[in-house]
Design an enzyme around this catalytic site. Structure first.
Site, PDB file in Angstrom:
ATOM      1  N   ASP A   1       9.215   2.817   0.093  1.00  0.00           N
ATOM      2  CA  ASP A   1       8.125   3.454   0.814  1.00  0.00           C
ATOM      3  C   ASP A   1       8.343   3.163   2.298  1.00  0.00           C
ATOM      4  O   ASP A   1       7.965   2.110   2.797  1.00  0.00           O
ATOM      5  CB  ASP A   1       6.775   2.926   0.328  1.00  0.00           C
TER       6      ASP A   1
ATOM      7  N   TYR B   1       0.863  -1.184   0.000  1.00  0.00           N
ATOM      8  CA  TYR B   1       0.000   0.000   0.000  1.00  0.00           C
ATOM      9  C   TYR B   1       0.895   1.229   0.000  1.00  0.00           C
ATOM     10  O   TYR B   1       1.861   1.302   0.761  1.00  0.00           O
ATOM     11  CB  TYR B   1      -0.905   0.027   1.239  1.00  0.00           C
TER      12      TYR B   1
ATOM     13  N   LYS C   1       4.073   9.184   8.717  1.00  0.00           N
ATOM     14  CA  LYS C   1       3.717   8.653  10.037  1.00  0.00           C
ATOM     15  C   LYS C   1       4.645   9.113  11.177  1.00  0.00           C
ATOM     16  O   LYS C   1       4.491  10.233  11.647  1.00  0.00           O
ATOM     17  CB  LYS C   1       3.563   7.137   9.927  1.00  0.00           C
TER      18      LYS C   1
HETATM   19  C1  LIG Z   1       0.057   5.039   5.587  1.00  0.00           C
HETATM   20  C2  LIG Z   1       0.869   4.689   4.407  1.00  0.00           C
HETATM   21  C3  LIG Z   1       0.940   5.529   3.278  1.00  0.00           C
HETATM   22  C4  LIG Z   1       0.056   6.742   3.125  1.00  0.00           C
HETATM   23  O1  LIG Z   1       0.323   7.708   4.085  1.00  0.00           O
HETATM   24  P1  LIG Z   1      -0.861   8.747   4.460  1.00  0.00           P
HETATM   25  O2  LIG Z   1      -0.175   9.726   5.358  1.00  0.00           O
HETATM   26  O3  LIG Z   1      -1.922   7.948   5.124  1.00  0.00           O
HETATM   27  O4  LIG Z   1      -1.321   9.351   3.184  1.00  0.00           O
HETATM   28  C5  LIG Z   1       1.829   5.217   2.286  1.00  0.00           C
HETATM   29  N1  LIG Z   1       2.612   4.117   2.362  1.00  0.00           N
HETATM   30  C6  LIG Z   1       2.563   3.284   3.406  1.00  0.00           C
HETATM   31  C7  LIG Z   1       3.482   2.108   3.458  1.00  0.00           C
HETATM   32  C8  LIG Z   1       1.667   3.522   4.452  1.00  0.00           C
HETATM   33  O5  LIG Z   1       1.569   2.654   5.463  1.00  0.00           O
END
Ligand SMILES: *Cc1c(COP(=O)(O)O)cnc(C)c1O
Length: 433
Positions: free
Chosen positions: A239, A145, A267
């Site tokens: 990511d 994701y 995060k």
């Molecule tokens: C949460 C998440 C995102 C998106 O971040 P948001 O601040 O919610 O837009 C992207 N990549 C990963 C791996 C995530 O867990």
């Protein structure tokens, strides 16, 4: 019912005014059923809902809250930022200090651009990779994701059988430029490069998957991606929205010793405030406007409140050399307890953990990719989730998500979680006997 009356009433009101009753689907409890608990107050490792029930929390802002809820250092930094006047949209000192501090943790990167969310950071990193390589293709992994921008929403199974399918609302053509592989399957990646190599701008990967539950990279997987990208002139994009500043001070790049071309963060980095970041070498980052032609902008990017909270977190990480050792120890202790619970119970469960991230899969075999994660029973997880909730432990409300330990979780919290799980697992087992 009495103990959820207020959450239930708020759920009903929310469903009238918010689509699905929420502002982000993961909060809705759709995957586990029942009533989402409306959290009224939170402190450290604990949350208290509107009905006055207290839980040990493992959602932890979906991983954002490394030090737990409302740590004093973040509260004080935010108060100071408010007193100075929270403006936005103009240059200010904290942006510079924050960028310097972030890059101090990422020795492989030279510049960083800030955004308001992980989604935005990924969206911009993908555009940057495409602009820098002059290629359109993107290779991603099933079960990964990367936020909700168009290109990374293309999904499906990476086994070469199911063609990638665009999600609802995406133009059909978008799937043309996206290739999928199974996580931990280097051969599949090699095959994609063999067929589409000259068109692939970037490989994007969660170095430790957090969004199909916690799945660790197999030994050599990340290094293999690195050398394939180098060989084929594609950029490797980590990511690290979850793993950054969580599994090591320098994230997965540091922990696994593999250097990406670009990494995106979010995060933890915001200290609980909305944030995203793209880091990389200066010659890449300088392609972003206004230094270069690739668009990115944001009224709230580098917001003073976010910078204050983020600096507080980075300072706390820097001032506490044992922090990650303690998180690892707390994770190991929880894992040992849960594994013993599972063994006593005889239920087919797999405990997956990397540092302070963990998932209990109700699956027959070790989870290594989306295919094996998808074999986990959502129904059993739902029973387990609610049995834990009744015992005062709030887990992630979905079978295929990560749970997060924070620095605020004490040995007593871990022990209570382990004994709650013993009872909850017995309940799931009895139901299925
Ligand atoms: C949460 C998440 C995102 C998106 O971040 P948001 O601040 O919610 O837009 C992207 N990549 C990963 C791996 C995530 O867990």
């Amino acid at each position: 019912m009495g103990l959820i009356a207020r959450s239930a009433a708020l759920t009903e009101r929310a469903r009238r005014v918010l689509p699905g009753g929420v502002n982000s689907p993961a909060r809705s409890f759709r995957a586990v059923g029942g009533t989402p608990r409306y959290i009224a107050r939170a402190s450290g490792a604990h949350v208290v809902d509107e009905d006055g029930v207290e839980f040990i929390d493992y959602v932890m802002g979906w991983g954002a809250l490394l030090l737990g809820h409302a740590p004093a250092v973040v509260r004080e930094a935010l108060e100071r930022a408010l007193i100075d006047g929270v403006g936005c949209g103009v240059p200010h000192r904290a942006e510079v200090e924050f960028a310097e501090r972030v890059l101090g943790r990422l020795p492989w990167a030279e510049q960083v651009r800030l955004t308001n969310s992980g989604t935005e950071a990924v969206m911009t990193a993908v555009r940057l990779a495409r602009g820098a390589t002059g290629r359109a293709g993107l290779l991603k992994f099933s079960g990964g994701y990367h936020g909700h921008s168009d290109a990374v929403l293309v999904s499906g199974h990476g086994d070469g059988q199911g063609a990638p399918s665009p999600a609802a609302g995406l133009p059909a053509g978008i799937a043309r430029d996206v290739w999928l592989a199974e996580f931990n399957d280097l051969e599949a990646v090699e095959l994609r490069f063999a067929t589409h190599g000259p068109g692939i701008a970037a490989v994007i990967v969660e170095p430790v998957s957090a969004n199909m539950g916690v799945v660790a990279p197999a030994p050599g997987f990340l290094a293999g991606l690195r050398s394939l990208c180098t060989r084929h002139g594609a950029l490797l994009v980590f990511d690290e929205v979850v793993t950054g500043f969580r599994i090591a001070p320098g994230g997965a790049a540091e922990r696994f010793g593999v250097t990406p071309d670009l990494a995106v963060y979010g995060k933890v980095l915001g200290g609980g405030m909305p944030v995203g970041a793209i880091a990389g070498a200066a010659d890449l980052l300088q392609r972003l406007a206004p230094a270069g032609p690739i668009a990115h902008a944001g009224t709230f990017a580098g917001h003073p409140a976010t910078m204050a909270a983020g600096l507080a977190i980075l300072t706390a990480i820097g001032a506490d050399p044992d922090l990650f050792t303690r998180l690892e120890a707390a994770g190991a202790s929880l894992e040992a307890g849960l594994v013993a619970d599972i063994a006593r119970n005889g239920h087919p469960c797999q405990l997956a953990r990397v540092g302070s991230m963990w998932t209990l899969f109700f699956a027959p075999a070790t989870v290594v990719n989306w295919r094996s994660a998808d074999a986990a029973s959502c129904e059993r997880y739902g029973l387990f989730f609610h049995a834990m909730l009744e015992r005062g432990v709030h887990l992630a409300p979905s079978a295929l998500e990560a749970n997060f330990i924070s620095a605020a979780h004490t040995a007593a919290d871990i022990d209570r979680t382990v004994s709650a799980a013993a009872g909850a697992l017995a309940e799931v087992h009895a139901y299925h006997r």
